[in-house]
Design a protein around this motif. Structure first.
Motif, short mmCIF file in Angstrom:
data_model
loop_
_atom_site.label_atom_id
_atom_site.label_comp_id
_atom_site.label_asym_id
_atom_site.label_seq_id
_atom_site.Cartn_x
_atom_site.Cartn_y
_atom_site.Cartn_z
N ILE A 85 0.99 -1.17 -0.13
CA ILE A 85 -0.05 -0.13 -0.04
C ILE A 85 0.82 1.18 0.06
N PRO A 86 0.91 2.00 -1.12
CA PRO A 86 1.58 3.31 -0.88
C PRO A 86 0.77 4.23 -0.13
N ARG A 87 1.43 4.80 0.91
CA ARG A 87 0.70 5.74 1.85
C ARG A 87 1.35 7.29 1.58
N PHE A 88 0.29 7.98 1.49
CA PHE A 88 0.51 9.32 1.14
C PHE A 88 -0.58 10.43 1.70
N GLU A 89 -0.21 11.45 2.30
CA GLU A 89 -1.30 12.22 2.87
C GLU A 89 -0.78 13.68 2.80
N ALA A 90 -1.64 14.67 2.08
CA ALA A 90 -0.88 16.15 2.39
C ALA A 90 -2.42 16.71 2.79
N ASP A 91 -2.17 17.87 3.28
CA ASP A 91 -3.19 18.68 3.67
C ASP A 91 -2.92 20.16 3.77
N THR A 92 -3.78 21.28 4.02
CA THR A 92 -3.54 22.74 4.39
C THR A 92 -3.13 22.97 5.54
N GLN A 93 -3.38 22.06 6.46
CA GLN A 93 -2.87 22.38 8.00
C GLN A 93 -1.44 21.91 8.38
N ASN A 95 -0.12 18.79 7.88
CA ASN A 95 0.24 17.49 7.51
C ASN A 95 0.66 17.00 6.22
N LYS A 96 1.91 16.41 6.18
CA LYS A 96 2.38 15.71 5.06
C LYS A 96 3.17 14.42 5.38
N TYR A 97 2.92 13.43 5.11
CA TYR A 97 3.59 12.28 5.26
C TYR A 97 3.51 11.33 4.07
N TYR A 98 4.52 10.13 4.02
CA TYR A 98 4.32 9.36 2.90
C TYR A 98 5.11 8.16 3.72
N GLY A 99 4.98 7.04 2.87
CA GLY A 99 5.37 5.71 3.29
C GLY A 99 5.27 4.43 2.31
N LEU A 100 5.15 3.44 3.01
CA LEU A 100 4.55 2.18 2.53
C LEU A 100 4.26 1.32 3.57
N PHE A 118 5.83 1.73 7.29
CA PHE A 118 6.83 2.75 7.74
C PHE A 118 6.11 4.15 7.16
N LEU A 119 6.29 5.00 8.10
CA LEU A 119 5.80 6.35 7.37
C LEU A 119 6.92 7.44 7.92
N THR A 120 7.09 8.49 7.10
CA THR A 120 8.19 9.60 7.10
C THR A 120 7.38 10.82 6.86
N GLY A 121 7.78 11.97 7.39
CA GLY A 121 7.40 13.29 7.22
C GLY A 121 7.14 14.09 8.53
N THR A 122 5.93 14.80 8.40
CA THR A 122 5.43 15.27 9.74
C THR A 122 5.13 14.02 10.78
N VAL A 123 5.05 12.83 10.50
CA VAL A 123 4.77 11.64 11.36
C VAL A 123 5.84 10.77 11.07
#
Length: 392
Positions: A85-93, A95-100, A118-123
């Protein structure tokens, strides 16, 4: 003598099923389907209801059951359960992180769920989860989880950062439970170790570790419908601290969530969720840290530090297009949550609402893509969120 009687009645009850013919299962074990079918027969003997009962295992996208003179014919269509599962999220607040992520929800053909991400970014997070809901083909449940987090945590009030620290935590828990009909009670032992580093000019908390005993009670009468679960469910979690390495007060927690989903006219779907959580301490290290998720949409992850909260989550979804491979829906959502903040901040009446569109995959165990746009009163601003591989 008692043992012989038990063996006799067990064999008799199984033979009373007659001939059981199973087709369509390439990965799922025959003996697992037989076990689930026998359990479903204790609830009903209607073929349509038996099909739905087996569908509720969530590893099939279609189940057909026919009653014959000789017994039963069961034909299943399996979902694809081993999924990267590719994991990606971004918003205007912010929050921005991605992973697998990698999920297998039918390990060994017995609906054992294993999940690694595994996630990296703001989390920043790594976790492994394992649960066998029919342990050794019984009504017992076995589960364990390992989780590593390394995050900058900042408390936000009126759009300003007022406190924060860098937290590194590793957590392990193991649990064993038993299922009684629609209810599951699980006992859990959990160990947590937290270490802190400075963030900006905020004070640095003291490192500590703790051991807790927990109980999860889950009640579920929902029917699985691929893009939603129709019916009622409730989950209550209790965590009691047994040991702590520092002298801070015990951080016991109680939380719960209740869901009700119903399909109405033209396949429209109404969703109502109530949720709450509370802790016995004012220590900022053990505060309930929330944000971004349902109930708190439009906020930064972990930016709400609370001693308790309670609220409602409302949703109304409309299927737009149904294909053989999935369903595209659009809907309205609203989060209404009352938050008791820590650090002497006044209580908050949080509200967010907006519109969203989501795509649910028929033959996979996870949804695909979701987009939400809304407004929230904490920052008095609009927000949008784009999500791949997550469920909103």
């Amino acid at each position: 003598m008692k043992l012989l009687l038990l063996i006799f009645f067990t064999l008799f009850s199984w033979n009373a099923l007659g001939d059981l013919k199973i087709t369509g299962n390439n990965r799922t074990q025959d003996k697992f389907i037989k076990f689930i079918f026998k359990r479903c027969l204790k609830k009903t003997n209607k073929p349509s209801e038996l099909s739905q009962c087996i569908m509720n295992e969530r590893i099939f996208h279609n189940v057909t059951i026919l009653k014959t003179k000789a017994g039963w014919n069961i034909d299943v269509k399996e979902r694809w359960t081993l999924i990267p599962i590719p994991r990606f999220e971004a918003d205007t607040q912010g929050n921005k992180y991605y992973g697998l992520g990698l999920i297998e929800s039918n390990l060994f053909g017995r609906r054992i769920i294993t999940y690694m991400q595994f996630l990296t970014g703001t989390v920043s997070q790594f976790s492994i989860f394992y649960i066998d809901p029919s342990f050794l083909l019984t009504n017992n449940v076995f589960r364990w989880r390992v989780k590593l987090d390394h995050n900058d945590l900042q408390q936000v009030s009126e759009n300003e950062f007022i406190n924060g620290f860098n937290e590194r935590e590793w957590r392990f828990n193991v649990g064993f439970g038993h299922e009684w009909g629609p209810s599951i009670l699980t006992g859990i032992v959990e160990y947590s170790n937290k270490n802190y580093d400075p963030l900006k000019n905020y004070d640095v908390p003291k490192d500590y570790e703790k051991l807790s005993l927990g109980f999860n009670f889950f009640y579920d009468t929902r029917d699985f419908k691929l893009s939603y679960d129709q019916g009622f469910s409730a989950l209550v979690r209790l965590r009691l601290q047994l040991y702590r390495s520092d002298e801070a007060p015990a951080a016991n927690t109680l939380s719960g969530i209740v869901n009700y989903t119903r399909q109405g006219f033209w396949d429209h779907i109404l969703k109502v969720t109530g949720h709450f959580s509370m802790t016995t301490t004012d220590d900022e290290r053990d505060a309930l840290k929330k944000g971004r998720t349902r109930g708190f949409r439009g906020t930064l992850q972990y930016s709400i530090w609370a001693k308790s909260y309670a609220g409602l989550i409302l949703g109304y979804d409309v299927p737009l297009i149904k294909w053989d491979f999935g369903t595209w829906v659009a809907g309205l959502f609203s989060d209404l949550t009352y938050i008791n903040n820590i650090n002497n901040l006044p209580a908050t009446k949080f509200y967010s609402g907006g519109v969203g569109t989501y795509f649910y995959l028929k033959k996979l165990m996870v949804p695909g893509i979701g987009i939400e746009y809304g407004w929230q009163n904490k920052a008095r601003s609009t927000f949008w969120a784009f999500n791949v591989g997550f469920t909103f």
